[in-house]
Write a protein that holds these residues in place. Structure first.
Motif, mmCIF file in Angstrom:
data_model
loop_
_atom_site.group_PDB
_atom_site.id
_atom_site.type_symbol
_atom_site.label_atom_id
_atom_site.label_comp_id
_atom_site.label_asym_id
_atom_site.label_seq_id
_atom_site.Cartn_x
_atom_site.Cartn_y
_atom_site.Cartn_z
ATOM 1 N N THR A 90 -9.888 37.406 82.150
ATOM 2 C CA THR A 90 -11.021 37.756 82.313
ATOM 3 C C THR A 90 -11.638 38.689 81.120
ATOM 4 O O THR A 90 -12.901 39.136 81.292
ATOM 5 C CB THR A 90 -10.801 38.900 83.602
ATOM 6 O OG1 THR A 90 -9.944 39.874 83.111
ATOM 7 C CG2 THR A 90 -10.197 37.954 84.720
ATOM 8 N N LEU A 100 -14.885 30.563 83.624
ATOM 9 C CA LEU A 100 -13.806 30.671 82.739
ATOM 10 C C LEU A 100 -13.257 29.553 82.119
ATOM 11 O O LEU A 100 -13.274 28.431 82.258
ATOM 12 C CB LEU A 100 -12.159 31.023 83.597
ATOM 13 C CG LEU A 100 -10.926 30.903 82.958
ATOM 14 C CD1 LEU A 100 -10.955 32.259 81.994
ATOM 15 C CD2 LEU A 100 -9.712 31.119 83.915
ATOM 16 N N ALA A 110 -5.233 31.095 88.748
ATOM 17 C CA ALA A 110 -6.660 31.287 88.448
ATOM 18 C C ALA A 110 -7.419 30.798 89.574
ATOM 19 O O ALA A 110 -8.377 31.305 89.903
ATOM 20 C CB ALA A 110 -7.051 30.464 87.160
ATOM 21 N N LEU A 164 -10.691 33.224 89.834
ATOM 22 C CA LEU A 164 -10.970 33.480 88.254
ATOM 23 C C LEU A 164 -11.926 32.158 87.937
ATOM 24 O O LEU A 164 -12.756 32.342 86.793
ATOM 25 C CB LEU A 164 -9.782 33.642 87.457
ATOM 26 C CG LEU A 164 -9.063 34.802 88.116
ATOM 27 C CD1 LEU A 164 -7.579 34.858 87.046
ATOM 28 C CD2 LEU A 164 -9.671 36.234 88.240
ATOM 29 N N ARG A 210 -4.092 37.726 84.230
ATOM 30 C CA ARG A 210 -5.436 38.196 84.610
ATOM 31 C C ARG A 210 -6.146 38.907 83.574
ATOM 32 O O ARG A 210 -7.532 38.529 83.513
ATOM 33 C CB ARG A 210 -5.335 38.711 85.867
ATOM 34 C CG ARG A 210 -6.743 39.080 86.634
ATOM 35 C CD ARG A 210 -6.558 39.998 87.902
ATOM 36 N NE ARG A 210 -5.585 39.407 88.866
ATOM 37 C CZ ARG A 210 -4.377 40.090 89.019
ATOM 38 N NH1 ARG A 210 -4.111 41.044 88.299
ATOM 39 N NH2 ARG A 210 -3.470 39.631 89.898
#
Length: 641
Positions: free
Chosen positions: A555, A589, A579, A584, A551
């Motif tokens: 990020t 991303l 994800a 995310l 993570r």
């Protein structure tokens, strides 16, 4: 380059049809020339030698007697098929064996009509031949199906499952048991040949068939007594009771190097109206080549070698092989822990278990070619408080998947799986490439799945597995030698599900699993030179994932790339799922997954295979630049503008 052997008769034989025009008196010369050509070819290319030399006469005899390819010849495993390839139109390519774009080291359907069924794993031939035979029966095709199976392959239950189901094939099925270790019964000179010829004759088979029908008409008590008497008499004479119980007419044992004995027996079998028939042939691995006869284990599979001296090419001194690093560390773990035991399925040296067996012979178990049994045996040991290590090649473990699920994972038993040959394997090609184990293990509840980035990591992971008692755990590692890193004097117990940062950066994150770590670091150097600050992480675990680390990397970096030596469904799929589950992906991303392509890759040099698969430094760099729509003029002070 060594001078090619003189083969005037073999030069006139490019197909089995041409072979069948020869006189029986010419076959001895042909076999001698075929053996010389096989030795010369393998001396040039490397590959399997001893097994092929042991079946030279048998290969000649089968193609001489049977109408191949209309009669379907199926070689078990296929590593003894080089003489067969030479006789079936592939001699002009025989010195390309196991190389990129060359002939496979095993049988392969796409290569020749004389290879009706591909094989590189053991004990499939009788099942496949039974399929051909029954298909012929249903379509009223007179063609035979001939399975040639080595006695090593007879240690697998699948062979007996097929034989137990084979009676319906009748005379369309012939099984030739190539007994190359004399582990069943030796041929005894002229008497053995005479008996084999008699019991394969139509008259004798007819009498046996008549006797069986007559016995069935007797009272139950008389029937049982007569059957036992007949079985005992026949078993005393031939040793084939087991095969007869499975529904076969047994013929043998017979000297597999004596063409004068082989030809008439195979002709009787070919012309028989009864069946199925099993012909027991005794051969010697490495026959006709003194170095191979003297050391059949060392000449089973060889590097390139000098034909005159038998001296094999040696790789320059380098790091230890992964299998030996594992074997040595397992010995150290066993010195500290008397509950550690080791299991292998007929591959002690290939998995490093031979080292363990030397140190602890009572705690090492080679169960033969029986991966299903190996896994459940390990599960039983674990359930009784032992700490079993089940060391099996990645592709061989595929054969025991139900046992992995049903007997280990569901019961959450602490079986330790040491998975050798994980990833691409070079000359052995698609049949031995460990492309799927992360996918098929990491999908299972209760499993821990680790992948070693180098030999030092393998030491740590072996120790970690030895200490892990809360469920099944697997460690995977590739074929070949390590990277040359120093081995730790004291192994570290890794925290389950925790990776490590190997290199810290800001713009690009490369998340590696396994031995692609070296290529990830090379890619990082190239990206840094382009102004793209790069983090490289060795995740260590495909399951459980280090979610905190992943993570953070996803990020805090502009683009992230996962890389693994495994097919779709492995690390990349699990990271994408994580994800997605954690939202995310909603933030734009840029996450890319590099994995083995959705094809079965043919044999080649490993570095070429990985380049073709898009799993080298160049592929990582190209993936990152494409994701970023990279423009070198837009880079300012080491960061993207």
């Amino acid at each position: 380059m060594a001078e090619l052997p003189q083969t005037p008769l073999l030069d006139t034989v490019d197909t089995p049809a041409a072979l069948r025009t020869l006189k029986p008196t010419q076959l001895r010369q042909l076999a001698d020339e075929l053996r010389a050509e096989t030795i010369s070819a393998v001396g040039t290319t490397g590959g399997h030698l001893g097994s092929g030399l042991g079946v030279v006469e048998l290969t000649v005899a089968i193609h001489y007697v049977f109408d191949t390819p209309a009669d379907r010849l199926i070689w078990d495993v296929g590593h003894q098929c080089y003489p067969h390839k030479i006789l079936t139109g592939r001699r002009n390519r025989i010195r390309t064996l196991r190389s990129g774009g060359g002939l496979s080291g095993f049988t392969k359907r796409s290569e020749s009509e004389y290879d009706p069924f591909g094989a590189a794993h053991s004990s499939t031939s009788i099942s496949a031949a039974l399929g051909f035979a029954i298909a012929n029966k249903l379509s009223d095709n007179a063609g035979k199906a001939i399975a040639v199976i080595g006695d090593g392959a007879m240690s697998a239950g699948m062979a007996y499952e097929a034989m137990n189901n084979a009676e319906a094939a009748g005379n369309r099925l012939v099984v030739i048991l190539n007994d190359n270790d004399m582990s069943i019964a030796p041929p005894v000179g002229g008497l053995s040949a005479y008996l084999a010829r008699v019991v394969s004759s139509s008259e004798y088979l007819g009498l046996r068939s008549l006797a069986k029908r007559a016995i069935r008409k007797l009272s139950k008590r008389a029937h049982n007594a007569a059957e036992r008497a007949e079985e005992f008499a026949r078993g005393m004479a031939t040793g084939g009771t087991l095969f007869e119980e499975l529904g076969f007419y047994y013929v043998g044992p017979i000297d597999g190097h004596n063409l004068e004995h082989l030809i008439p027996v195979l002709e009787n079998v070919r012309d028989s109206e009864h069946g199925p028939i099993l012909v027991h042939v005794v051969t010697k691995k490495g026959k006709g080549y003194a170095p191979a006869e003297a050391a059949s284990d060392k000449y089973h599979g060889v590097q390139k070698f000098d034909v005159i001296t038998g001296t094999q090419d040696k790789a320059p001194p380098g790091p230890p092989a992964y299998q030996n690093v594992f074997g040595d560390q397992l010995v150290e773990e066993a010195r500290r822990d008397p509950t550690i035991v080791a299991i292998t399925a007929a591959m002690p040296s290939g998995t490093g278990i031979d080292r363990f067996a030397k140190a602890f012979p009572d705690r090492a178990f080679d169960v033969g070619i029986a991966e299903q049994h190996a896994v459940t045996f390990a599960a039983g040991l674990a359930a009784q408080g032992m700490r079993p290590f089940c060391a099996i090649y990645s592709t061989f473990l595929q054969r025991a998947y139900d046992q992995v699920v049903h007997d280990v994972a569901i019961q959450n038993l602490p079986v330790r799986f040491a998975i050798d040959r994980a990833g691409l394997v070079g000359a052995d090609g698609a049949t031995h490439a460990g492309s799927f184990d992360v996918t098929y293990l990491a999908t299972l509840p209760n499993f821990v799945v680790m992948a070693a980035a180098d030999e030092a990591e393998l030491v740590h992971m072996t120790h970690t597995a030895a200490m892990h008692d809360s469920g099944p755990i697997a460690l995977r590692y590739p074929r070949g030698n390590g990277t040359g890193v120093a081995l730790p004097k004291v192994p570290q117990r890794l925290e389950i599900g925790k990776g490590r940062i190997v290199r810290e950066g800001k713009s690009v994150a490369i998340l590696s699993l396994g031995t692609r770590l070296g290529e990830a670091l090379k890619a990082a150097d190239v990206l840094e030179a382009k102004g793209l600050s790069t983090t490289v992480a060795d995740l260590r675990f495909a399951k459980p994932l280090d979610e905190d680390l992943i993570r953070r990397l996803l990020t805090s970096h502009e683009v992230a790339v996962t890389i693994e030596e495994n097919a779709v469904g492995g690390l990349g799929a699990h990271v994408l799922t994580m994800a997605s589950d954690q939202g995310l992906i909603d933030g734009g991303l840029k996450l890319r997954t590099l994995r083995l392509p959705d094809i079965f890759q043919d044999q080649d040099k490993p570095e070429k295979q990985y380049a073709d698969a898009g799993l080298d430094a160049d592929a990582i760099v190209a993936t990152v630049l494409k994701a970023l729509r990279y423009n070198e003029s837009a880079v300012v002070d080491g960061a993207r503008a």
